[in-house]
Each structure stands twice: as structure tokens, then as C-alpha cells.
Scaffold this active site. Structure first.
Site, PDB file in Angstrom:
ATOM      1  N   ARG A  78      67.925  52.197  33.590  1.00  0.00           N
ATOM      2  CA  ARG A  78      68.691  50.867  33.883  1.00  0.00           C
ATOM      3  C   ARG A  78      67.640  49.590  33.261  1.00  0.00           C
ATOM      4  O   ARG A  78      68.211  48.684  32.939  1.00  0.00           O
ATOM      5  CB  ARG A  78      68.969  50.774  35.233  1.00  0.00           C
ATOM      6  CG  ARG A  78      70.168  51.419  35.762  1.00  0.00           C
ATOM      7  CD  ARG A  78      70.285  51.663  37.067  1.00  0.00           C
ATOM      8  NE  ARG A  78      70.503  50.581  37.660  1.00  0.00           N
ATOM      9  CZ  ARG A  78      70.230  50.320  39.267  1.00  0.00           C
ATOM     10  NH1 ARG A  78      69.627  51.330  39.851  1.00  0.00           N
ATOM     11  NH2 ARG A  78      70.354  49.148  39.821  1.00  0.00           N
ATOM     12  N   ARG A 131      64.442  50.820  48.301  1.00  0.00           N
ATOM     13  CA  ARG A 131      66.015  50.601  48.612  1.00  0.00           C
ATOM     14  C   ARG A 131      66.988  51.826  48.721  1.00  0.00           C
ATOM     15  O   ARG A 131      67.627  52.048  49.623  1.00  0.00           O
ATOM     16  CB  ARG A 131      66.376  49.512  47.705  1.00  0.00           C
ATOM     17  CG  ARG A 131      68.101  49.178  47.750  1.00  0.00           C
ATOM     18  CD  ARG A 131      68.309  48.477  46.738  1.00  0.00           C
ATOM     19  NE  ARG A 131      69.199  49.005  45.631  1.00  0.00           N
ATOM     20  CZ  ARG A 131      69.548  48.375  44.721  1.00  0.00           C
ATOM     21  NH1 ARG A 131      69.471  47.063  44.627  1.00  0.00           N
ATOM     22  NH2 ARG A 131      70.054  49.286  43.434  1.00  0.00           N
ATOM     23  N   ARG A 185      71.152  55.116  48.327  1.00  0.00           N
ATOM     24  CA  ARG A 185      72.140  54.775  46.903  1.00  0.00           C
ATOM     25  C   ARG A 185      71.513  56.185  45.950  1.00  0.00           C
ATOM     26  O   ARG A 185      70.252  56.182  45.721  1.00  0.00           O
ATOM     27  CB  ARG A 185      71.789  53.474  46.431  1.00  0.00           C
ATOM     28  CG  ARG A 185      72.585  52.647  47.023  1.00  0.00           C
ATOM     29  CD  ARG A 185      72.421  51.289  46.456  1.00  0.00           C
ATOM     30  NE  ARG A 185      72.621  51.208  44.892  1.00  0.00           N
ATOM     31  CZ  ARG A 185      72.757  50.197  44.083  1.00  0.00           C
ATOM     32  NH1 ARG A 185      72.956  48.926  44.934  1.00  0.00           N
ATOM     33  NH2 ARG A 185      73.102  50.181  42.780  1.00  0.00           N
ATOM     34  N   ARG A 245      75.340  39.299  30.614  1.00  0.00           N
ATOM     35  CA  ARG A 245      74.565  40.368  30.440  1.00  0.00           C
ATOM     36  C   ARG A 245      74.215  40.575  28.839  1.00  0.00           C
ATOM     37  O   ARG A 245      73.057  41.262  28.690  1.00  0.00           O
ATOM     38  CB  ARG A 245      74.982  41.614  30.996  1.00  0.00           C
ATOM     39  CG  ARG A 245      74.945  41.676  32.392  1.00  0.00           C
ATOM     40  CD  ARG A 245      75.266  42.926  32.956  1.00  0.00           C
ATOM     41  NE  ARG A 245      75.157  42.786  34.381  1.00  0.00           N
ATOM     42  CZ  ARG A 245      75.500  43.788  34.931  1.00  0.00           C
ATOM     43  NH1 ARG A 245      75.775  45.187  34.613  1.00  0.00           N
ATOM     44  NH2 ARG A 245      75.489  43.632  36.584  1.00  0.00           N
ATOM     45  N   LYS A 252      68.331  39.285  42.537  1.00  0.00           N
ATOM     46  CA  LYS A 252      69.443  38.369  42.064  1.00  0.00           C
ATOM     47  C   LYS A 252      70.668  38.014  43.413  1.00  0.00           C
ATOM     48  O   LYS A 252      70.958  37.008  43.587  1.00  0.00           O
ATOM     49  CB  LYS A 252      70.251  38.879  41.294  1.00  0.00           C
ATOM     50  CG  LYS A 252      69.532  39.012  39.732  1.00  0.00           C
ATOM     51  CD  LYS A 252      70.346  39.367  38.505  1.00  0.00           C
ATOM     52  CE  LYS A 252      71.167  40.927  38.926  1.00  0.00           C
ATOM     53  NZ  LYS A 252      70.102  42.132  38.702  1.00  0.00           N
TER      54      LYS A 252
END
Length: 190
Positions: free
Chosen positions: A144, A127, A133, A88, A13
């Protein structure tokens, strides 16, 4: 032209939003960025948001919509907005429609980046290794994704019923995905 872009975590996104902004001159709206800016500027809405965030709570929809409404009202000169990561939930989608209607605007289209879960998990794990992260672990990613599917399924139906939902295959190179998106946008604005 107002575009909502959504997809599961890791769907691309943010990357595609940036490219759409450059190509069409849209104003990028990330509610996370907007909340941080308002809190930093210590606006009335920013202070209200901070009172929730500092307690570890989610900022209520009406506060977020208030911030978005101010943003829309103060940006008459842009050709449109790209809403990244908002709405959302179904109530947020309805609230966004109502707020935009007050300003003579509407959501033009909803671009939904669609990928297989395995690809999403692989991308996010990669990632996590690159960026370090801490929220890109297999367990957190799966959690998630469950939240994403639980919240966005009704929202997809809401926009599908309005004839605004466009599913974009999120598989392929960044350029291929972008080309799929721009062909849809170009048809609508032509």
C-alpha cells in the site's frame, strides 16, 4: 475554504480530518463513504459505481467527480469541505480543480501528513492487532505504501507548483499534530 488532506496509510488523516471538521465547521468528504451512500440510495451515479465495484473494478474518476460535484452543489451553506483520501492521482487533482472552478470554488490548501515509513508500518501493525483488520499485515502495508508513493508524488508536485502544499510533520501526539495543522489553517483564513 476547501482543504485536501493526504498522507500515507496510517498517517492519521481520518483522525485529523474529524478534528478539523469540528473546529472549522467544514463538511468531511470521504469518497469511500460517499460511494457507499450513493449505492445505498440507488442514485444514478450510485448504480453506476456499483456496476464497477461489484466486478472488483475501481470506480472511474468521472463517476467519483460527478458525485463530488453533486455534493458541492447541494451544500452551499457549509463554510467549505475537507477532502480526505481524494484526490489520489494527478488526473483526479486536475479534475477536482476543474469541478470546483465550475462552482466558483478552489482548493485552498493541501495538508500533507509526513511520516517515516518505519513509523507508518509500526502504527498500522499496532492498529491491525487492536482492530483485527486483515489488511494491516507487513506485506500488505508495504504494498500500500508503494502504491501511495507512486500515485501521490506527482500530485504533491502539482499542488506545490500552485503554492498550496503544506507539509505537516505527522510525528508526535494527536494534539501536537492538530496544533501544527490549525496554525497553518488559521494563518490562511485570517
Amino acid at each position: 475554504m476547501n482543504i485536501v488532506i493526504f498522507g500515507a496509510p496510517g498517517s492519521g488523516k481520518g483522525t485529523q480530518s474529524e478534528r478539523l471538521v469540528k473546529k472549522y465547521g467544514l463538511k468531511h468528504v470521504s469518497t469511500g463513504d460517499l460511494l457507499r451512500e450513493e449505492m445505498q440510495a440507488k442514485t444514478k451515479l450510485g448504480l453506476m459505481a456499483d456496476s464497477y465495484i461489484s466486478k472488483g473494478q475501481l470506480v472511474p474518476d468521472d463517476v467519483v467527480i460527478g458525485m463530488l460535484e453533486e455534493l458541492v452543489a447541494n451544500n452551499h451553506d457549509v463554510p467549505g469541505f475537507i477532502f480526505d483520501g481524494f484526490p489520489r492521482t494527478l488526473p483526479q487533482g486536475k479534475a477536482l480543480d476543474e469541478m470546483l472552478a465550475k462552482h466558483g470554488e478552489k482548493v485552498s490548501m493541501v495538508l500533507s501528513l509526513e511520516l517515516e515509513d518505519k513509523e507508518l508500518v509500526d502504527r498500522l501493525l499496532k492498529r491491525g492487532k487492536i482492530s483485527g483488520r486483515s489488511d494491516d499485515t507487513k506485506e500488505v502495508i508495504e504494498s500500500r505504501l508503494k502504491v501511495y508513493y507512486g500515485q501521490t508524488a506527482p500530485l504533491k508536485e502539482f499542488y506545490k507548483d500552485q503554492g498550496k502544499l503544506v507539509r505537516i510533520t505527522g510525528q508526535g501526539s494527536i494534539d501536537e499534530i492538530f496544533e501544527s495543522m490549525t496554525s497553518v489553517v488559521d494563518r490562511i483564513i485570517a
